[in-house]
Write a protein that holds these residues in place. Structure first.
Motif, short mmCIF file in Angstrom:
data_model
loop_
_atom_site.label_atom_id
_atom_site.label_comp_id
_atom_site.label_asym_id
_atom_site.label_seq_id
_atom_site.Cartn_x
_atom_site.Cartn_y
_atom_site.Cartn_z
N SER A 279 -21.90 76.46 2.63
CA SER A 279 -21.67 77.98 2.93
C SER A 279 -20.08 78.05 2.99
O SER A 279 -19.44 77.93 4.21
N GLN B 192 -18.00 80.32 2.14
CA GLN B 192 -17.72 81.33 2.76
C GLN B 192 -18.13 81.98 3.92
O GLN B 192 -18.09 82.90 4.58
N LYS C 208 -22.88 84.06 4.02
CA LYS C 208 -23.05 83.93 2.59
C LYS C 208 -23.22 82.60 2.21
O LYS C 208 -22.28 81.77 1.62
N ARG D 115 -24.37 79.26 0.06
CA ARG D 115 -24.42 78.93 -1.22
C ARG D 115 -25.93 78.93 -1.86
O ARG D 115 -26.82 78.37 -1.21
#
Length: 715
Positions: free
Chosen positions: A108, A110, A114, A116
């Motif tokens: 993750s 970000q 969000k 992955r």
């Protein structure tokens, strides 16, 4: 075959036992050995503690040989708790035993909103395992299931290490499990990943807690490079502020090291860390990282209901709370579960939840209103005022419910005019007192918070409601502190009776401490309450102040003056219907006459008091009446009449949650048994009394009663 190209298409010259390739030109391409990936980040150069964690990991690793599937380890904890560092430290120790390669990816990058896509991670892993020669193309699978199958094939021949960092969900992990059963997959996450344990029950779960003080100091010194960077008090302040969070300790150590290099005083940083208003700012490395930044990412990922609860808990004056209070503040139970799942709330014992200290600081900052009881700063943010009201109201109702269970004395506060709100909160006195025991630090802080934020009436009402708890459990330091706040709060209002009642409460707290140095303070406040009550013609307060002054005279060895105060207290009640007050004054007058060696009158009054308390009922004071009746019989040289009332008193007091008074009764009963030659029974009572005195005394030093019991036991 054809002859058109001038080539004869025949093979001659021997016997061939294997396939033969016949071609004009043969080009042989020598295959290169695939490069084994080594993607793990470097192991941390400074690492402390986690011995139990590594012991559990070592045991799990030793059992890999008997497994039919890869070993999965989840490492969970707060942001900044060192999950990735712990994983890398362990995996680098194992590295040589995994010829299949070492893989790592951030699941993750970000943030948790969000996560992955595991298909993207698989594409990268496959490329690394194929030595970067094999590209994803039309002949290769591109869907998640196909990529996962191809990845398992590539990792089937040799054990592989895989580190999946910052995982958000179990669904991210399952496609990334290698094919070889001797492989190890380490997953770091804030979340418990319960779904992973459902599909893979043999998953090993490791949770990282805060560093202890010794490990924190070791990490701090390793980062600063100077064992003498701070003197001991300043170092303790820094470590206390960091609350065992490794990221915070590292930042504090780095900043202190920088200050030393530039010739500045690092003690200033320690002072910033002690102050909650500047703590998070102090735990920041400019343009790089900060504790607040790490927690911001978590907070920003919360849905509105959970975020609102997070802010509300930040305004609570301490970081630990009753689960019942948390539920009352939450919109839904799901919001509570979200904060627990995000590790922003952690279990703290039966029916309790807590926030890590720095998380609590961040939550308070997120709420936008700083409440500092030392400087009487007020909460002005629109989120803050309702939250503080919730806290004050909840603790006031809870304290009043405890008080209702422990005594039927008259109280001035309006909460006690609504008994239907109080009588069913607890099943009995013991349950009520135990519930308040868990919230003792909280309720003391809430009294200060109420006063500091202008809720003066609530502050003095809390003070009044807490008397039963403090009187039974003998937390005198907290009791006196709360009463001092109560006096100050009442003086800020426009209710002079409340002021008189608070002086009465403070005098009672001083007097009950059984310390001669407090007797003068108790007398001053009783006198102040009496003066106000007489001017206001408030008979109940006047009577109570006279009662308190009489008790001080009795303690000072002046029984006749004490008796005079008690008679005046009875007269002050006039025609007021106050059966408990009259019972108490009868009891006190009996004690005074017993001390004055007026034995027959004393015995009559003490037995009458016992009957009056039994009629209320008030088992606590009924037991005390029997205890003092037994003492009066002993003073009258009638020890044969003392044992029976002491037996009754011991049975009654045992149900009242009053360990100090129970110890007093057992001590005296042991003395009576000893005079009858029943030494074994006497010593049993003295031992029980000593245990109770020690429990009540805690760390406050040995009491007079404890010393008396120890002397009787020959200690």
């Amino acid at each position: 075959m054809g002859e058109r190209d001038g080539i004869e298409n025949t093979i001659t010259g021997g016997t061939f036992l294997a396939p033969v390739v016949q071609a004009r030109e043969v080009h042989v391409h020598r295959s290169t050995t695939a490069r084994v990936p080594r993607l793990l980040g470097p192991a941390p150069d400074v690492f402390v503690d986690r011995t139990p964690v590594f012991a559990a990991l070592a045991r799990a690793s030793a059992e890999r040989a008997g497994r039919d599937a890869p070993l999965i380890v989840t490492v969970t904890g707060l942001p900044g708790m060192g999950k990735t560092a712990t994983a890398l430290r362990w995996l680098h120790q194992l590295g040589a035993d995994f010829p299949g390669g070492h893989l790592q990816d951030d699941m993750s990058p970000q943030g948790p909103l969000k996560p992955r896509d595991p298909a993207a991670v698989l594409e990268g892993f496959i490329r690394e395992l194929s030595g970067r020669q094999e590209q994803i193309g039309p002949s290769r699978p591109t869907d998640l299931n196909g990529l996962a199958a191809h990845y398992r094939s590539l990792t089937a021949d040799a054990p592989t290490l895989v580190l999946l960092d910052n995982v958000v969900s179990a669904a991210q992990v399952r496609p990334l499990l290698p094919g070889h059963p001797g492989s190890v997959v380490v997953v770091t996450s804030r979340f418990p990943l319960t779904g992973l344990r459902v599909s893979h029950p043999r998953t090993l779960s490791v949770h990282l807690d805060a560093l202890d003080a010794g490990s924190g100091a070791e990490l701090f010194h390793a980062v600063t490079g100077r064992p003498d960077a701070l003197d001991r008090p300043a170092l303790e302040d820094v470590l206390r502020a960091c609350a065992g969070l490794p990221l915070a300790v590292r930042i504090a150590g780095a900043r202190v090291g920088e200050l030393l290099e530039t010739g500045e005083d690092p003690a200033e940083l320690a002072r910033e860390l002690v102050d909650r208003r500047t703590r998070l700012e102090a735990l920041t490395v400019p343009d790089d990282l900060s504790v607040a930044q790490v927690f911001d990412a978590v907070y920003d990922s919360l849905a509105e209901g959970a975020a609102e609860l997070y802010r509300a808990l930040g305004l609570h004056p301490t970081p630990e709370f009753s689960r019942e209070l948390v539920r009352r503040l939450a919109r839904t139970e799901g919001d509570v579960r979200t904060l627990v799942r995000e590790r922003l709330l952690e279990p703290a014992g039966d029916g309790r939840l807590r926030m890590h200290g720095l998380v609590h600081d961040h939550a308070r900052t997120a709420a936008g209103g700083v409440v500092d009881t030392r400087t009487t700063d007020r909460c002005v943010d629109r989120h803050s005022a309702p939250c503080v009201d919730h806290y004050v109201d909840w603790y006031l109702e809870r304290a009043a419910a405890v008080e209702w269970q422990t005594s039927d004395r008259w109280r001035y506060g309006p909460m006690f005019a609504q008994p239907e709100r109080l009588r069913n909160a607890f099943a009995g006195a013991d349950e009520a007192l135990d519930a308040m025991e868990a919230d003792r630090a909280n309720v003391v802080a809430v009294v200060e918070l109420a006063h500091a934020t202008g809720r003066h009436a609530a502050a003095w009402q809390l003070c009044e409601a807490l008397r039963g708890f403090f009187f039974r459990r003998k937390y005198h330091a907290d009791w006196v502190a709360v009463c001092l706040t109560g006096v100050s709060a009442a003086q800020q209002g426009d209710d002079p009776i409340a002021v008189a009642r608070m002086h009465l409460e403070l005098a009672f707290a001083y007097a009950d401490r059984d310390d001669e140095s407090d007797a003068a303070a108790a007398r001053d406040h009783y006198d102040h309450a009496l003066t106000l009550a007489c001017a206001l013609r408030h008979a109940r307060t006047e009577s109570s102040a006279l009662e308190g002054l009489g008790l001080l005279e009795l303690r000072a060895g002046r029984p006749q003056a004490a008796a005079d105060h008690f008679r005046r207290a009875v007269d002050a009640l006039e025609d007021i219907d106050h059966p408990r007050g009259r019972a108490l004054l009868t009891f006190h007058l009996g004690r005074a006459l017993s001390a004055d060696r007026r034995h027959s009158e004393a015995a009559e009054l003490l037995l009458r008091a016992r009957a009056l308390f039994a009629a209320l009922p008030d088992h606590f004071n009924e037991a005390k009446s029997l205890w003092h009746y037994a003492q009066a019989r002993l003073r009258a040289d009638r020890p044969d009449e003392a044992l029976a009332p002491l037996n009754e008193a011991a049975a009654l007091i045992h149900t009242c949650g009053a360990p100090k008074e129970e110890a007093d009764i057992l001590l005296l009963r042991g003395d009576v048994l000893a005079t009858e030659g029943r030494q074994e029974a006497a010593e049993a009572d003295w031992r029980s009394a000593l245990e109770l005195y020690v429990r009540v005394g805690g760390a406050g030093g040995e009491s007079t009663g404890a010393r008396a019991a120890r002397e009787r036991l020959g200690g």
